[in-house]
Design an enzyme around this catalytic site. Structure first.
Site, short mmCIF file in Angstrom:
data_model
loop_
_atom_site.label_atom_id
_atom_site.label_comp_id
_atom_site.label_asym_id
_atom_site.label_seq_id
_atom_site.Cartn_x
_atom_site.Cartn_y
_atom_site.Cartn_z
N PRO A 10 29.23 -20.01 -102.67
CA PRO A 10 28.89 -19.17 -103.82
C PRO A 10 27.86 -19.75 -104.80
O PRO A 10 28.18 -20.05 -105.96
CB PRO A 10 30.25 -18.96 -104.48
CG PRO A 10 30.98 -20.23 -104.20
CD PRO A 10 30.56 -20.62 -102.80
N CYS A 11 26.63 -19.83 -104.38
CA CYS A 11 25.57 -20.30 -105.27
C CYS A 11 25.38 -19.35 -106.46
O CYS A 11 24.87 -19.76 -107.51
CB CYS A 11 24.26 -20.49 -104.52
SG CYS A 11 23.73 -19.07 -103.54
N HIS A 12 25.82 -18.11 -106.32
CA HIS A 12 25.72 -17.16 -107.43
C HIS A 12 26.60 -17.55 -108.61
O HIS A 12 26.40 -17.06 -109.72
CB HIS A 12 26.05 -15.73 -106.96
CG HIS A 12 27.43 -15.58 -106.41
ND1 HIS A 12 27.74 -15.90 -105.10
CD2 HIS A 12 28.59 -15.14 -106.98
CE1 HIS A 12 29.03 -15.66 -104.89
NE2 HIS A 12 29.56 -15.20 -106.01
#
Length: 149
Positions: free
Chosen positions: A115-117
């Site tokens: 989850p880079c978001h």
């Protein structure tokens, strides 16, 4: 390598498996519909996430890249659903500059699942390397209840 496509509210995605692990997820359509236990499970989990029924992915992943890329992806994978941290938080933990962490986040080969978001700049919302850019990042964070405007 095996690939399959999946439609989500965040766009069309292509999942790629190699030797029993998910190695990439990209925006767009490959036109392929390969099948394997790993791909089928990944599709089911991405659909469940998209439907709001899954918060934690449980898939075999292989991040291909430098040790630093793998370390940053491991740190991102630990961010809980609906929460965010900053590039600086990861940088401090790894003992590296925040800018390097930002570049590694942008090079994440398996977005959403890793989850880079959920990683923000020190002053708030920053870019996103997926299709749709920041708007997609906002949509993912809203989906998780972690970002309200």
């Amino acid at each position: 390598m095996l690939c399959t496509d999946i439609k989500t509210q965040f766009g069309d995605l292509t999942l790629t498996e190699d030797r029993g692990a998910i190695v990439r997820m990209t925006w767009g359509v490959s036109g392929r519909a390969d099948r394997s236990d790993v791909l089928d499970t990944a599709v089911d989990q991405v659909r469940a996430y998209d439907a709001g029924e899954l918060e934690v992915f449980d898939l075999p992943l292989e991040v291909r890249g430098s040790q630093f890329q793998r370390d940053v992806c491991a740190a991102m994978s630990e961010i809980p659903f609906g929460q965010t941290i900053t590039y600086g938080d990861i940088a401090k933990r790894l003992g590296v500059p925040a800018q390097a962490v930002g570049q590694a986040c942008g090079g994440n080969p398996i977005p959403i699942i890793i989850p880079c978001h959920r990683v923000m700049g020190a002053k708030g919302l920053t870019g996103f390397s997926g299709e749709g850019g920041v708007e997609t990042k906002v949509a993912l964070l809203r989906h998780e209840g972690g970002f309200l405007i």
